[in-house]
Design a protein around this motif. Structure first.
Motif, PDB file in Angstrom:
ATOM      1  N   GLY A 209     -14.487 -64.107  89.373  1.00 51.37           N
ATOM      2  CA  GLY A 209     -15.289 -63.395  88.391  1.00 51.37           C
ATOM      3  C   GLY A 209     -14.603 -62.221  87.715  1.00 51.37           C
ATOM      4  N   VAL A 210     -13.279 -62.204  87.712  1.00 53.53           N
ATOM      5  CA  VAL A 210     -12.530 -61.089  87.132  1.00 53.53           C
ATOM      6  C   VAL A 210     -12.104 -61.459  85.713  1.00 53.53           C
ATOM      7  CG1 VAL A 210     -10.460 -59.662  87.324  1.00 53.53           C
ATOM      8  CG2 VAL A 210     -11.741 -60.305  89.385  1.00 53.53           C
ATOM      9  N   ALA A 211     -12.410 -60.602  84.749  1.00 50.24           N
ATOM     10  CA  ALA A 211     -12.156 -60.917  83.341  1.00 50.24           C
ATOM     11  C   ALA A 211     -11.094 -60.019  82.718  1.00 50.24           C
ATOM     12  CB  ALA A 211     -13.453 -60.796  82.539  1.00 50.24           C
ATOM     13  N   ASP A 212     -10.274 -59.366  83.533  1.00 51.07           N
ATOM     14  CA  ASP A 212      -9.276 -58.424  83.031  1.00 51.07           C
ATOM     15  C   ASP A 212      -7.941 -58.685  83.714  1.00 51.07           C
ATOM     16  OD1 ASP A 212      -8.478 -55.840  81.659  1.00 51.07           O
ATOM     17  OD2 ASP A 212      -8.113 -55.333  83.761  1.00 51.07           O
ATOM     18  N   MET A 213      -6.882 -58.896  82.930  1.00 49.46           N
ATOM     19  CA  MET A 213      -5.581 -59.228  83.496  1.00 49.46           C
ATOM     20  C   MET A 213      -5.019 -58.094  84.344  1.00 49.46           C
ATOM     21  SD  MET A 213      -3.877 -62.060  83.530  1.00 49.46           S
ATOM     22  CE  MET A 213      -4.356 -62.928  82.026  1.00 49.46           C
ATOM     23  N   GLU A 214      -5.303 -56.869  83.978  1.00 51.01           N
ATOM     24  CA  GLU A 214      -4.818 -55.747  84.773  1.00 51.01           C
ATOM     25  C   GLU A 214      -5.440 -55.748  86.169  1.00 51.01           C
ATOM     26  OE1 GLU A 214      -2.490 -53.038  84.129  1.00 51.01           O
ATOM     27  OE2 GLU A 214      -1.889 -54.752  82.903  1.00 51.01           O
ATOM     28  N   ALA A 215      -6.698 -56.170  86.266  1.00 49.00           N
ATOM     29  CA  ALA A 215      -7.346 -56.258  87.571  1.00 49.00           C
ATOM     30  C   ALA A 215      -6.694 -57.349  88.426  1.00 49.00           C
ATOM     31  CB  ALA A 215      -8.835 -56.524  87.409  1.00 49.00           C
ATOM     32  N   TYR A 216      -6.284 -58.444  87.795  1.00 48.28           N
ATOM     33  CA  TYR A 216      -5.553 -59.476  88.528  1.00 48.28           C
ATOM     34  C   TYR A 216      -4.202 -58.938  88.995  1.00 48.28           C
ATOM     35  CZ  TYR A 216      -8.855 -63.142  87.184  1.00 48.28           C
ATOM     36  OH  TYR A 216      -9.985 -63.914  87.044  1.00 48.28           O
ATOM     37  N   ALA A 217      -3.544 -58.151  88.144  1.00 49.14           N
ATOM     38  CA  ALA A 217      -2.272 -57.545  88.539  1.00 49.14           C
ATOM     39  C   ALA A 217      -2.480 -56.598  89.719  1.00 49.14           C
ATOM     40  CB  ALA A 217      -1.648 -56.807  87.359  1.00 49.14           C
ATOM     41  N   ASP A 218      -3.599 -55.888  89.730  1.00 48.59           N
ATOM     42  CA  ASP A 218      -3.925 -55.018  90.868  1.00 48.59           C
ATOM     43  C   ASP A 218      -4.052 -55.843  92.148  1.00 48.59           C
ATOM     44  OD1 ASP A 218      -3.998 -52.801  89.209  1.00 48.59           O
ATOM     45  OD2 ASP A 218      -6.177 -52.786  89.020  1.00 48.59           O
TER      46      ASP A 218
ATOM     47  N   ILE B 274      -0.198 -62.977  85.011  1.00 50.86           N
ATOM     48  CA  ILE B 274      -0.472 -61.977  86.049  1.00 50.86           C
ATOM     49  C   ILE B 274       0.838 -61.393  86.565  1.00 50.86           C
ATOM     50  CG2 ILE B 274      -1.437 -61.590  88.346  1.00 50.86           C
ATOM     51  CD1 ILE B 274      -3.395 -63.899  87.767  1.00 50.86           C
ATOM     52  N   ALA B 275       1.819 -62.264  86.842  1.00 46.07           N
ATOM     53  CA  ALA B 275       3.120 -61.801  87.319  1.00 46.07           C
ATOM     54  C   ALA B 275       3.763 -60.857  86.303  1.00 46.07           C
ATOM     55  CB  ALA B 275       4.037 -62.994  87.595  1.00 46.07           C
ATOM     56  N   LEU B 276       3.653 -61.204  85.028  1.00 45.73           N
ATOM     57  CA  LEU B 276       4.202 -60.361  83.972  1.00 45.73           C
ATOM     58  C   LEU B 276       3.491 -59.011  83.931  1.00 45.73           C
ATOM     59  CD1 LEU B 276       6.032 -59.991  81.483  1.00 45.73           C
ATOM     60  CD2 LEU B 276       4.244 -61.117  80.128  1.00 45.73           C
ATOM     61  N   ALA B 277       2.156 -59.042  84.067  1.00 42.08           N
ATOM     62  CA  ALA B 277       1.375 -57.806  84.038  1.00 42.08           C
ATOM     63  C   ALA B 277       1.806 -56.850  85.142  1.00 42.08           C
ATOM     64  CB  ALA B 277      -0.117 -58.124  84.174  1.00 42.08           C
ATOM     65  N   LEU B 278       2.178 -57.409  86.298  1.00 43.99           N
ATOM     66  CA  LEU B 278       2.666 -56.562  87.389  1.00 43.99           C
ATOM     67  C   LEU B 278       4.114 -56.151  87.151  1.00 43.99           C
ATOM     68  CD1 LEU B 278       2.305 -55.197  90.092  1.00 43.99           C
ATOM     69  CD2 LEU B 278       2.723 -57.400  91.223  1.00 43.99           C
ATOM     70  N   ALA B 279       4.930 -57.065  86.639  1.00 49.74           N
ATOM     71  CA  ALA B 279       6.354 -56.774  86.446  1.00 49.74           C
ATOM     72  C   ALA B 279       6.591 -55.638  85.453  1.00 49.74           C
ATOM     73  CB  ALA B 279       7.085 -58.032  85.983  1.00 49.74           C
ATOM     74  N   VAL B 280       5.754 -55.552  84.398  1.00 46.28           N
ATOM     75  CA  VAL B 280       5.965 -54.496  83.406  1.00 46.28           C
ATOM     76  C   VAL B 280       5.643 -53.111  83.972  1.00 46.28           C
ATOM     77  CG1 VAL B 280       5.577 -56.047  81.458  1.00 46.28           C
ATOM     78  CG2 VAL B 280       3.662 -54.719  82.366  1.00 46.28           C
ATOM     79  N   ARG B 281       5.004 -53.079  85.132  1.00 50.40           N
ATOM     80  CA  ARG B 281       4.765 -51.802  85.806  1.00 50.40           C
ATOM     81  C   ARG B 281       6.013 -51.311  86.544  1.00 50.40           C
ATOM     82  NH1 ARG B 281      -1.098 -52.824  88.843  1.00 50.40           N
ATOM     83  NH2 ARG B 281      -2.281 -53.486  86.980  1.00 50.40           N
ATOM     84  N   ARG B 282       7.015 -52.172  86.634  1.00 49.55           N
ATOM     85  CA  ARG B 282       8.272 -51.879  87.319  1.00 49.55           C
ATOM     86  C   ARG B 282       8.061 -51.474  88.776  1.00 49.55           C
ATOM     87  NH1 ARG B 282      11.859 -48.629  82.704  1.00 49.55           N
ATOM     88  NH2 ARG B 282      12.099 -50.411  81.295  1.00 49.55           N
ATOM     89  N   PRO B 283       7.392 -52.318  89.543  1.00 46.94           N
ATOM     90  CA  PRO B 283       7.176 -51.996  90.957  1.00 46.94           C
ATOM     91  C   PRO B 283       8.501 -51.923  91.712  1.00 46.94           C
ATOM     92  CG  PRO B 283       6.575 -54.272  90.502  1.00 46.94           C
ATOM     93  CD  PRO B 283       6.823 -53.623  89.179  1.00 46.94           C
ATOM     94  N   THR B 284       8.568 -51.051  92.679  1.00 51.24           N
ATOM     95  CA  THR B 284       9.824 -50.749  93.376  1.00 51.24           C
ATOM     96  C   THR B 284      10.437 -51.964  94.051  1.00 51.24           C
ATOM     97  OG1 THR B 284       9.046 -48.500  93.775  1.00 51.24           O
ATOM     98  CG2 THR B 284      10.876 -49.281  95.126  1.00 51.24           C
ATOM     99  N   GLY B 285       9.628 -52.792  94.703  1.00 44.44           N
ATOM    100  CA  GLY B 285      10.182 -53.882  95.497  1.00 44.44           C
ATOM    101  C   GLY B 285      10.511 -55.150  94.742  1.00 44.44           C
ATOM    102  N   LEU B 286      10.197 -55.222  93.455  1.00 47.50           N
ATOM    103  CA  LEU B 286      10.410 -56.448  92.686  1.00 47.50           C
ATOM    104  C   LEU B 286      11.894 -56.686  92.451  1.00 47.50           C
ATOM    105  CD1 LEU B 286       9.095 -58.813  91.156  1.00 47.50           C
ATOM    106  CD2 LEU B 286       9.070 -57.359  89.116  1.00 47.50           C
ATOM    107  N   ARG B 287      12.375 -57.872  92.831  1.00 41.06           N
ATOM    108  CA  ARG B 287      13.794 -58.208  92.689  1.00 41.06           C
ATOM    109  C   ARG B 287      14.058 -59.240  91.597  1.00 41.06           C
ATOM    110  NH1 ARG B 287      13.832 -54.148  94.366  1.00 41.06           N
ATOM    111  NH2 ARG B 287      14.278 -53.388  96.474  1.00 41.06           N
ATOM    112  N   ALA B 288      13.067 -60.080  91.292  1.00 40.25           N
ATOM    113  CA  ALA B 288      13.232 -61.097  90.245  1.00 40.25           C
ATOM    114  C   ALA B 288      11.848 -61.600  89.847  1.00 40.25           C
ATOM    115  CB  ALA B 288      14.109 -62.258  90.719  1.00 40.25           C
ATOM    116  N   LEU B 289      11.806 -62.264  88.701  1.00 41.17           N
ATOM    117  CA  LEU B 289      10.549 -62.757  88.139  1.00 41.17           C
ATOM    118  C   LEU B 289      10.750 -64.190  87.664  1.00 41.17           C
ATOM    119  CD1 LEU B 289       7.631 -62.283  86.987  1.00 41.17           C
ATOM    120  CD2 LEU B 289       8.753 -61.385  84.914  1.00 41.17           C
TER     121      LEU B 289
END
Length: 250
Positions: A39-48, A71-86
């Motif tokens: 029931g989530v209608a916002d991509m940022e909420a999925y990224a959360d 969703i992966a892109l929405a999280l990746a653009v936040r530049r999370p510390t542990g992300l190594r590849a997409l």
């Protein structure tokens, strides 16, 4: 193995966790997946939600398919510390439905409930997902299989909410914030996501690479899981080698 980043597989529009057992070329790597919230209608909420599933990881790779790629892109653009590849397959940076008629149809399908949802919306969606190559894959697939995937995993309200999220999300102007090696996997035949979507990702993400898997359609991670996984494995192997060469040159 302890030094290997964990592969985190983000579900597609159905919301169902990935079947990791099918990805045999990646079996030696640490992996995890999860189910999308309902029931989530916002991509940022999925990224959360995705961020919550990687919060305990120091090193990880996001692998998102279709809706999950966004969703992966929405999280990746936040530049999370542990992300190594997409890795994004059949993905998009913004609303991928170019036809005004189909945009209106998708919105209408998202409002259907009960029998009309099961009999009309899911049959129409399965038709859009299909390709002429689906029955020739490692796992033969049909429109009935796509419909069953949604019947088993996707309540009508969640289908409608995800339609809204997909049609309103837009990360086009933030693609330059992706700062990790990126692989774009594209099927050779895709009625749902057009060629422009992959081109936008490739152009906007510096250093990204694209591979087109011949004789595959939008459901290629279901129909060709070994081919799909081999493409990811090759990318990860090359990315590790490039990183080691860079370190050695310093």
């Amino acid at each position: 193995m302890a030094n290997e980043p964990t592969l985190v597989f983000i579900p597609c529009f159905s919301g169902a966790p990935w079947d990791l057992a099918q990805l045999t070329p990646l079996a030696h790597r640490p992996q995890r997946t999860f189910r999308l919230p309902e029931g989530v209608a916002d991509m940022e909420a999925y990224a959360d939600a995705a961020a919550a599933h990687v919060a305990d990881l120091d090193d990880y790779v996001l692998v998102g398919d279709s809706f999950g790629a966004n969703i992966a892109l929405a999280l990746a653009v936040r530049r999370p510390t542990g992300l190594r590849a997409l890795v994004m397959s059949g993905g998009f940076a913004a609303n991928p439905v170019s036809s005004p008629i189909w945009r209106s149809a998708m919105r209408g399908m998202g409002r259907l409930r009960g029998g009309p949802y099961r009999q009309l919306a899911l049959r129409a969606h399965a038709h859009r997902l299909a390709s002429p190559h689906d029955r020739a894959g490692q796992i033969p697939w049909s429109q009935a299989d796509s419909r069953r995937l949604f019947l088993d995993n996707t309540p009508a309200a969640s289908f409608g909410a995800r339609v809204s999220a997909a049609l309103t999300a837009d990360y086009t102007d933030r693609l330059d914030r992706v700062g990790v090696p990126t692989l774009i996997i594209t099927p050779s035949h895709d009625k749902l996501i057009g060629e422009q979507a992959a081109q936008t990702l490739r152009t906007g993400i510096a250093g990204s690479r694209e591979i087109v898997l011949d004789r595959t359609g939008h459901m290629f991670r279901f129909t060709h899981p070994e081919t799909y996984a081999r493409a990811v494995e090759t990318f990860l192997t090359e990315t590790t080698r490039d990183r080691e060469l860079t370190r050695a040159a310093r």
